[in-house]
Design a protein around this motif. Structure first.
Motif, PDB file in Angstrom:
ATOM      1  N   VAL A  17       1.119  -0.987   0.104  1.00 36.60           N
ATOM      2  CA  VAL A  17       0.102   0.280   0.436  1.00 36.60           C
ATOM      3  C   VAL A  17       0.962   1.809  -0.026  1.00 36.60           C
ATOM      4  O   VAL A  17       0.648   2.581  -0.124  1.00 36.60           O
ATOM      5  N   ALA A  18       1.840   1.158   0.278  1.00 31.02           N
ATOM      6  CA  ALA A  18       2.602   2.534   0.215  1.00 31.02           C
ATOM      7  C   ALA A  18       3.227   2.690  -0.544  1.00 31.02           C
ATOM      8  O   ALA A  18       4.356   3.793  -1.179  1.00 31.02           O
ATOM      9  N   ALA A  19       3.111   1.883  -1.767  1.00 34.04           N
ATOM     10  CA  ALA A  19       3.598   2.692  -3.095  1.00 34.04           C
ATOM     11  C   ALA A  19       2.315   2.760  -4.375  1.00 34.04           C
ATOM     12  O   ALA A  19       2.264   2.214  -5.137  1.00 34.04           O
ATOM     13  N   ILE A  20       1.305   3.471  -3.320  1.00 32.19           N
ATOM     14  CA  ILE A  20       0.338   4.815  -3.868  1.00 32.19           C
ATOM     15  C   ILE A  20       0.306   5.430  -4.165  1.00 32.19           C
ATOM     16  O   ILE A  20       1.470   6.499  -3.135  1.00 32.19           O
ATOM     17  N   PRO A  21      -0.253   6.832  -4.779  1.00 26.74           N
ATOM     18  CA  PRO A  21       0.156   8.177  -4.650  1.00 26.74           C
ATOM     19  C   PRO A  21       0.045   9.126  -3.182  1.00 26.74           C
ATOM     20  O   PRO A  21      -0.804   8.638  -2.266  1.00 26.74           O
ATOM     21  N   ALA A  22       0.477  10.384  -4.118  1.00 28.68           N
ATOM     22  CA  ALA A  22       0.597  11.347  -2.783  1.00 28.68           C
ATOM     23  C   ALA A  22      -0.466  11.312  -1.612  1.00 28.68           C
ATOM     24  O   ALA A  22      -1.447  10.717  -1.468  1.00 28.68           O
ATOM     25  N   LEU A  69       2.508   6.754  -8.290  1.00 32.70           N
ATOM     26  CA  LEU A  69       3.161   7.259  -7.406  1.00 32.70           C
ATOM     27  C   LEU A  69       4.232   6.590  -6.610  1.00 32.70           C
ATOM     28  O   LEU A  69       3.140   5.495  -5.917  1.00 32.70           O
ATOM     29  N   THR A  70       5.043   6.509  -5.733  1.00 33.18           N
ATOM     30  CA  THR A  70       5.213   5.664  -5.178  1.00 33.18           C
ATOM     31  C   THR A  70       5.288   7.263  -3.376  1.00 33.18           C
ATOM     32  O   THR A  70       5.233   7.957  -2.908  1.00 33.18           O
ATOM     33  N   ALA A  71       5.762   5.498  -1.951  1.00 33.63           N
ATOM     34  CA  ALA A  71       5.893   6.728  -0.597  1.00 33.63           C
ATOM     35  C   ALA A  71       6.280   7.936  -0.923  1.00 33.63           C
ATOM     36  O   ALA A  71       6.459   8.881   0.277  1.00 33.63           O
ATOM     37  N   SER A  72       7.361   7.688  -1.426  1.00 33.48           N
ATOM     38  CA  SER A  72       7.883   8.553  -1.846  1.00 33.48           C
ATOM     39  C   SER A  72       7.707  10.228  -1.832  1.00 33.48           C
ATOM     40  O   SER A  72       7.812  11.259  -1.356  1.00 33.48           O
ATOM     41  N   ASP A  73       6.755   9.743  -2.455  1.00 35.22           N
ATOM     42  CA  ASP A  73       6.271  10.207  -3.643  1.00 35.22           C
ATOM     43  C   ASP A  73       5.031  12.001  -2.300  1.00 35.22           C
ATOM     44  O   ASP A  73       4.971  13.045  -2.310  1.00 35.22           O
ATOM     45  N   LEU A  74       4.318  10.358  -1.418  1.00 35.79           N
ATOM     46  CA  LEU A  74       4.037  10.932  -0.621  1.00 35.79           C
ATOM     47  C   LEU A  74       4.016  11.775   0.386  1.00 35.79           C
ATOM     48  O   LEU A  74       4.212  12.745   1.342  1.00 35.79           O
ATOM     49  N   TYR A  75       6.167  11.302   0.528  1.00 39.57           N
ATOM     50  CA  TYR A  75       6.190  12.296   1.940  1.00 39.57           C
ATOM     51  C   TYR A  75       6.783  13.075   1.347  1.00 39.57           C
ATOM     52  O   TYR A  75       6.816  14.602   2.013  1.00 39.57           O
ATOM     53  N   GLU A  76       7.190  13.883  -0.124  1.00 36.83           N
ATOM     54  CA  GLU A  76       7.390  15.082  -0.776  1.00 36.83           C
ATOM     55  C   GLU A  76       6.579  16.086  -0.454  1.00 36.83           C
ATOM     56  O   GLU A  76       6.326  16.904   0.394  1.00 36.83           O
ATOM     57  N   GLU A  77       5.187  14.997  -0.566  1.00 35.38           N
ATOM     58  CA  GLU A  77       4.186  16.164  -0.899  1.00 35.38           C
ATOM     59  C   GLU A  77       4.273  16.518   0.095  1.00 35.38           C
ATOM     60  O   GLU A  77       3.432  17.705   0.510  1.00 35.38           O
ATOM     61  N   TYR A  78       4.184  15.880   1.581  1.00 30.63           N
ATOM     62  CA  TYR A  78       3.674  16.200   2.548  1.00 30.63           C
ATOM     63  C   TYR A  78       4.143  16.853   3.904  1.00 30.63           C
ATOM     64  O   TYR A  78       4.236  18.265   4.326  1.00 30.63           O
ATOM     65  N   LYS A  79       5.675  17.413   3.024  1.00 32.10           N
ATOM     66  CA  LYS A  79       6.844  18.016   3.462  1.00 32.10           C
ATOM     67  C   LYS A  79       6.111  19.437   3.134  1.00 32.10           C
ATOM     68  O   LYS A  79       6.032  20.895   3.617  1.00 32.10           O
ATOM     69  N   ALA A  80       6.061  19.376   1.486  1.00 34.44           N
ATOM     70  CA  ALA A  80       5.770  20.765   1.050  1.00 34.44           C
ATOM     71  C   ALA A  80       4.502  21.800   1.069  1.00 34.44           C
ATOM     72  O   ALA A  80       3.984  22.648   1.625  1.00 34.44           O
ATOM     73  N   GLN A  81       3.304  20.468   1.895  1.00 32.52           N
ATOM     74  CA  GLN A  81       2.789  21.270   2.393  1.00 32.52           C
ATOM     75  C   GLN A  81       2.454  21.902   3.668  1.00 32.52           C
ATOM     76  O   GLN A  81       1.636  22.567   3.764  1.00 32.52           O
TER      77      GLN A  81
END
Length: 480
Positions: A17-22, A69-81
């Protein structure tokens, strides 16, 4: 391996599940993501909705050029927001949960791309009668596994199937009667439509045992293979496969793999039928010795602790997202937690290579071809690097050029002794060189007409060398 001598592998898959969209920001530290779904698109931008454990939701949009999209994409989006200073590991623990059923879902998806195969050979064996030797020739059948690699669904199109070379090579075949060491025939069965062979009598001319493979059997044609890489490609008409299962499909190719990742296989252990086993990747780079055709060769392999057995060879190795990351092909006998797979880069490099030359309208080109750049090199400074944003690490090393042949591609490009190779550029697309074997992997992807050059570190400066256009005469057989 086949059901007799070589140790082999199986094919499976999984989903994480960690390998899904942001991601969009979430206010409570006790609130976590329960699911993420694509909820809209305008053709260029996809909208995703993130659902949280407290019943709330939020949305965000991303350019849909990315395949996934990967878990790292979610991570970067979270930090940006949010602007929160948080590590990737903290982010995963705090906000993401893994669906325990996701691996089962991925496994079931993969089964649509799996196949067991039978390879039939003529063998001649010696017996004794009244104290005197006599020789008898007959068919012998070996079993293995395979994956549906590439499917052309246009009218008259072919489906290409990948397995191990040792599955369709028999060193005990009677070369004169069998027509070589490759199978007299190969038959495949899709998962869920598995059959087997039955004895239907003897051949009037030679006395060989005749076999019927049943209604579910698909006749497979050998396309090409590489003993040096233990990869072979078979094919069948796509319509013949779709007649058996209209939902059969090609595998999804992964974009990498890491130590500790879940690794699944689906194979045909001891010809008991297709089944699934699961483990992890133990090591991404290990040299093993195999003797396929009477010659001992060393193979770059991925070590896994996924259980595999005789008859599993040729099956795919899949990650937790159900993506192909290798073809399992060998094991360490009684050490059932030490098994091996052909790494993804070799699988795709060899398979695409063979398929390309099978369709180049040139009958003189068979199997596959790669390029020898005409230089020697060695590795220094090997060390492990952790990417904190993704949470994964890898071993990197400096690739130092030791010698350059005077009349070589490397010399024409401008490579010099003492250079440190940092990247290879193919038709303008740059790929970093982090291990010496990256050069061999890149060579498998080259074709006549490609423009190739290197980036090097020379005397402390980064230098981009000259482009060189490859001619057909620059290529040699991948087994040379």
């Amino acid at each position: 391996m086949k059901t007799s001598a070589k140790v082999a592998t199986a094919c499976l898959c999984v989903a994480l599940v960690a390998a899904i969209p942001a991601f969009a920001a979430c206010s409570s530290q006790q609130t976590y993501v329960t699911s993420i779904a694509k909820t809209g698109t305008d053709g260029t931008t996809d909208t995703y909705t993130v659902y949280y454990s407290d019943g709330s939701s939020s949305t965000f949009s991303v350019n849909n050029e990315a395949d996934s999209l990967t878990a790292s994409d979610l991570y970067e989006e979270y930090k940006a927001q949010t602007g929160e200073d948080i590590t990737f590991a903290e982010f995963l623990e705090k906000y993401l949960t893994v669906n325990a059923d996701s691996t089962a879902l991925a496994t079931n998806e993969c089964l649509l791309s799996t196949m067991k195969i039978y390879a039939q050979f003529v063998e001649t064996r010696m017996g004794m009668m009244y104290g005197r030797p006599y020789y008898v020739s007959d068919y012998n059948i070996y079993s293995g596994a395979a994956v549906i690699y590439d499917m052309d669904e246009s009218e008259g199109g072919y489906t290409y199937i990948v397995t191990n070379y040792h599955v369709i090579y028999d060193s005990d075949a009677d070369v004169s009667l069998n027509g070589g060491n490759l199978p007299a025939s190969v038959h495949g069965y899709l998962y869920g439509s598995e059959g087997t062979f039955s004895d239907t009598g003897t051949d009037d001319e030679y006395g060989y045992t005749l076999y019927d493979y049943g209604d579910y059997a698909i006749d497979l044609e050998y396309v090409g293979g590489s003993v040096d890489n233990d990869i072979a490609v078979l094919r069948a008409k796509t319509e013949d496969i779709k007649k058996i299962n209209p939902d059969a499909k090609e595998v999804t190719i992964g974009d990498g793999y890491h130590v500790g990742e879940t690794a699944f296989t689906v194979g045909n252990p001891d010809d008991y039928g297709m089944s699934v086993t699961r483990g992890i990747i133990s090591t991404v780079d290990e040299q093993i010795a195999l003797n396929i055709d009477g010659t001992k060769r060393y193979y770059r392999s991925m070590r896994i602790d996924t259980a595999i057995y005789s008859g599993n060879s040729g099956g795919g190795l899949f990650n937790s997202s159900g993506e192909l990351i290798g073809i399992a092909n060998a094991g360490a006998g009684k050490e059932q937690n030490i098994n091996y797979a052909v790494p993804l880069e070799i699988v795709t490099g060899v398979a695409n290579n063979i398929i390309y030359y099978a369709n180049d309208n040139d009958e003189s080109t068979t199997d596959g071809y790669d390029v020898n750049f005409g230089m020697t090199y060695s590795a220094t400074g090997s060390h492990y690097v952790l990417d904190v944003s993704s949470g994964y690490g890898s071993v990197v090393e400096d690739i130092n050029v030791a010698t350059v042949d005077g009349n070589s591609i490397a010399n024409a490009i401008g490579v010099q002794q003492g250079d440190v190779l940092t990247a290879i550029v193919i038709n303008g697309n740059e790929t970093a060189l982090e291990r010496t074997y990256d050069i061999d992997d890149a060579s498998l992807t080259l074709r006549p007409g490609d423009v190739v050059n290197f980036k090097v570190s020379r005397d402390g400066e980064e230098v981009t060398l000259n482009g060189y256009t490859l001619a057909s005469t620059d290529f040699d057989s991948i087994d040379d």
